[in-house]
Design a protein around this motif. Sequence first.
Motif, PDB file in Angstrom:
ATOM      1  N   ASP A 199      68.892 162.874   7.095  1.00  0.00           N
ATOM      2  CA  ASP A 199      69.822 162.176   8.334  1.00  0.00           C
ATOM      3  C   ASP A 199      68.970 162.495   9.744  1.00  0.00           C
ATOM      4  O   ASP A 199      69.417 162.021  10.849  1.00  0.00           O
ATOM      5  N   ILE A 200      67.877 163.172   9.678  1.00  0.00           N
ATOM      6  CA  ILE A 200      67.054 163.305  10.936  1.00  0.00           C
ATOM      7  C   ILE A 200      66.537 162.251  11.520  1.00  0.00           C
ATOM      8  O   ILE A 200      65.811 161.371  10.688  1.00  0.00           O
ATOM      9  N   SER A 201      66.436 161.809  12.658  1.00  0.00           N
ATOM     10  CA  SER A 201      65.989 160.678  13.191  1.00  0.00           C
ATOM     11  C   SER A 201      65.346 160.894  14.413  1.00  0.00           C
ATOM     12  O   SER A 201      65.372 161.950  15.163  1.00  0.00           O
ATOM     13  N   TYR A 202      64.253 159.988  14.590  1.00  0.00           N
ATOM     14  CA  TYR A 202      63.409 160.242  15.928  1.00  0.00           C
ATOM     15  C   TYR A 202      63.453 158.954  16.724  1.00  0.00           C
ATOM     16  O   TYR A 202      62.387 158.450  17.151  1.00  0.00           O
ATOM     17  N   ASP A 203      64.582 158.217  16.762  1.00  0.00           N
ATOM     18  CA  ASP A 203      64.662 156.995  17.556  1.00  0.00           C
ATOM     19  C   ASP A 203      65.177 156.948  18.933  1.00  0.00           C
ATOM     20  O   ASP A 203      65.829 156.237  19.396  1.00  0.00           O
ATOM     21  N   ALA A 204      64.744 157.858  19.519  1.00  0.00           N
ATOM     22  CA  ALA A 204      65.047 158.311  21.036  1.00  0.00           C
ATOM     23  C   ALA A 204      64.343 157.373  21.874  1.00  0.00           C
ATOM     24  O   ALA A 204      63.313 156.917  21.811  1.00  0.00           O
ATOM     25  N   LYS A 205      65.310 156.553  22.733  1.00  0.00           N
ATOM     26  CA  LYS A 205      64.972 155.448  23.574  1.00  0.00           C
ATOM     27  C   LYS A 205      63.731 155.878  24.691  1.00  0.00           C
ATOM     28  O   LYS A 205      63.416 155.009  25.108  1.00  0.00           O
ATOM     29  N   GLY A 206      64.139 157.213  25.169  1.00  0.00           N
ATOM     30  CA  GLY A 206      63.111 157.873  26.172  1.00  0.00           C
ATOM     31  C   GLY A 206      63.474 156.924  27.591  1.00  0.00           C
ATOM     32  O   GLY A 206      62.705 156.874  28.494  1.00  0.00           O
ATOM     33  N   GLU A 207      64.876 156.660  27.780  1.00  0.00           N
ATOM     34  CA  GLU A 207      65.191 156.354  28.959  1.00  0.00           C
ATOM     35  C   GLU A 207      65.858 157.494  29.930  1.00  0.00           C
ATOM     36  O   GLU A 207      66.899 158.289  29.282  1.00  0.00           O
ATOM     37  N   LEU A 208      65.441 157.541  30.963  1.00  0.00           N
ATOM     38  CA  LEU A 208      65.778 158.933  31.740  1.00  0.00           C
ATOM     39  C   LEU A 208      67.298 158.739  31.966  1.00  0.00           C
ATOM     40  O   LEU A 208      67.540 157.739  32.635  1.00  0.00           O
ATOM     41  N   VAL A 209      67.757 160.010  32.301  1.00  0.00           N
ATOM     42  CA  VAL A 209      69.210 160.009  32.699  1.00  0.00           C
ATOM     43  C   VAL A 209      69.386 159.667  34.337  1.00  0.00           C
ATOM     44  O   VAL A 209      70.400 159.143  34.714  1.00  0.00           O
ATOM     45  N   VAL A 461      73.685 166.926  19.944  1.00  0.00           N
ATOM     46  CA  VAL A 461      73.310 166.049  20.885  1.00  0.00           C
ATOM     47  C   VAL A 461      73.170 164.548  20.782  1.00  0.00           C
ATOM     48  O   VAL A 461      72.985 163.862  21.610  1.00  0.00           O
ATOM     49  N   GLY A 462      72.795 164.292  19.686  1.00  0.00           N
ATOM     50  CA  GLY A 462      72.756 162.978  19.141  1.00  0.00           C
ATOM     51  C   GLY A 462      71.283 162.702  19.058  1.00  0.00           C
ATOM     52  O   GLY A 462      70.311 163.186  19.443  1.00  0.00           O
ATOM     53  N   SER A 463      71.112 161.422  18.322  1.00  0.00           N
ATOM     54  CA  SER A 463      69.601 161.251  17.808  1.00  0.00           C
ATOM     55  C   SER A 463      68.893 160.474  19.099  1.00  0.00           C
ATOM     56  O   SER A 463      67.681 160.118  18.937  1.00  0.00           O
ATOM     57  N   ASN A 464      69.571 160.088  20.157  1.00  0.00           N
ATOM     58  CA  ASN A 464      69.143 159.443  21.325  1.00  0.00           C
ATOM     59  C   ASN A 464      68.395 160.383  22.094  1.00  0.00           C
ATOM     60  O   ASN A 464      67.729 160.204  23.185  1.00  0.00           O
ATOM     61  N   LYS A 465      68.574 161.975  21.902  1.00  0.00           N
ATOM     62  CA  LYS A 465      67.652 162.863  22.982  1.00  0.00           C
ATOM     63  C   LYS A 465      66.433 163.527  22.159  1.00  0.00           C
ATOM     64  O   LYS A 465      66.793 163.809  21.026  1.00  0.00           O
ATOM     65  N   LEU A 466      65.337 163.530  22.744  1.00  0.00           N
ATOM     66  CA  LEU A 466      64.247 164.460  22.361  1.00  0.00           C
ATOM     67  C   LEU A 466      64.775 165.730  22.102  1.00  0.00           C
ATOM     68  O   LEU A 466      65.622 166.468  22.859  1.00  0.00           O
ATOM     69  N   ILE A 467      64.288 166.284  20.955  1.00  0.00           N
ATOM     70  CA  ILE A 467      64.502 167.790  20.760  1.00  0.00           C
ATOM     71  C   ILE A 467      63.176 168.489  20.650  1.00  0.00           C
ATOM     72  O   ILE A 467      62.203 168.143  20.024  1.00  0.00           O
ATOM     73  N   ALA A 468      63.142 169.666  21.315  1.00  0.00           N
ATOM     74  CA  ALA A 468      61.781 170.545  21.535  1.00  0.00           C
ATOM     75  C   ALA A 468      62.040 171.930  21.505  1.00  0.00           C
ATOM     76  O   ALA A 468      63.247 172.503  21.514  1.00  0.00           O
TER      77      ALA A 468
END
Length: 560
Positions: A199-209, A461-468
């Motif tokens: 279920d883990i995804s790395y498809d964050a789009k990288g668009e800044l808020v 947070v959803g898969s569209n956010k980077l996680i660090a």
Amino acid sequence: MDIRKIIALACAAGAAASAFAACDKKNKMTASVPIVEETTAKKTTEPTTTVPVETFPDYPVTYPEIEKKTSGNLYEAEKAELKGGAKTATDLPEFSGDGYVTGFGSEGKASVVFDIDVPSNQHYDLSLNISSGSAVTCRLKLGDEQLTEFRTTDNGKFTYITIYGVFLTKGKQKLEITPENGEMCLDYLKIENNTSLSDISYDAKGELVNKKAGESAKELMSFLSENYGKYMITGQYAYGGDNSELDLIYRTTGKYPVIRFSNFEIPDESYDASFKEVDAAAEWYLNGGISCVSWYWKAPSDKKKGIRTEDTDFDISKAVTDKEIAELTEEELRELYSKGDISKECYGLLLDIDNMAGQLTSLKNRGVPVLWRPLPEGCGDWYWWGAKGSDSYKWLWQLIYDRFTKYFELDNLIWIWNGQSNSAMVDKRTFDIASVDLYLSGEKDYGSRFYEEFAAVQKFVGSNKLIAISECGSVPDMDAAFRDNAVWSFFGVWYGKYVQNDKGEYNEEFTSKDALIRAYNSDGAMTLDEYRKMRGIEPAEAKADGEAETSAEKTTTTAK
């Protein structure tokens, strides 16, 4: 920038040294917060020669071949090995088998050891059926290595507690559970093959808020997103405006980390120390790295300016207001305060926010994009900004975001939310990266927490956010990260004892030297030399004397 905003920055320190100095129509605020308008960063220290002890080969990412098999083995606690006074009982209703195990006491010496037979190399979910009248911290070990710690429920009923995504190797092994601080009843252990790693995804789009973000911030965020799940970007905290921790990493591993983490503060008197940190952050970027800035905020109190809740008398709940204050001028805010329309706590926060904006504006003026992490660990009550609950914390986060992006027009920030819990979730339109802080008690291996924490954060947070990992006590194992499908965007090891001893030498207490070398030379880790090459960056320090660029923007090119 609008001249009124520059004036606001200059006034942000408050009359005299106190944020809570009396403020009425007769008292004028004195200008004491400088904004650096220069276009290039100055050296903060004399250059030093840092030589690695030796060079090391690249280490490919490796782990045992995974063979997925369906399983569902159940192990009764009363049939396991009981140690330290643990004993079988049958008093409670609804237990499985011939009984359950209790008698653990509160000293952390009693335990249950299960002899398990693992059918194949793969990830498993470990479920424990436990009853406890109060929440108890339990330690779970596989052989001699700690897997994780967890807390029981306190409802007095047998309840499933599941640790997800634990990698186990085929064969017979020992799994030991030890309650550390209280009594409980353990019924059984169930081991089932895990199905959630996929279920883990790395498809964050990288668009800044921030839709008005500058090009340098957009380019950096695009790079982070393009490499998310492919590499873990290395990072190290620095203390005191120099790079001694980062230099030590280089001498030990032959590699520099990509990200220099630091903490900005609101100065009590002199601004020299604060701008030394600003200069160091700018210099690291100019020399081809990434700068991440945290804000461990000393409370704006006129008596106790601590960071931790017990070290200050500041009450954030008294600052909360429903007035629209984020885009007001300093003059307008001062008038609200003088009339009693906002509290001294609210006004003190605003003065500090404007002071911090001045430091970040200095980086903006030099073209430096910043990974920006305010209000760390917002879910807890150990820091004053989280001490009065999530509503006050969320209000403060929103205030900082609006004032920085709308009023000060800081377009160089990539916002990191370090709330760590869904209960502290702020508006998703106000952060770009979600992060957690990972520390273990006396252990060097993150075990199952690596996947558990990653999966938990991505779930809310959803898969569209980077996680660090914004802070950690030991360097992550790259092999385990890729094996467990938990490839964090980046990590930052805290400074001090976590990396060096009192003599300035490498400290192996939290990460062994061999593990550090392997991590920094792993194909799964991105280091400074690789980052520069991937982005086509020529460090400012490497340029010939007549070829130095005149702005930070010219030192960075778009990733290809």
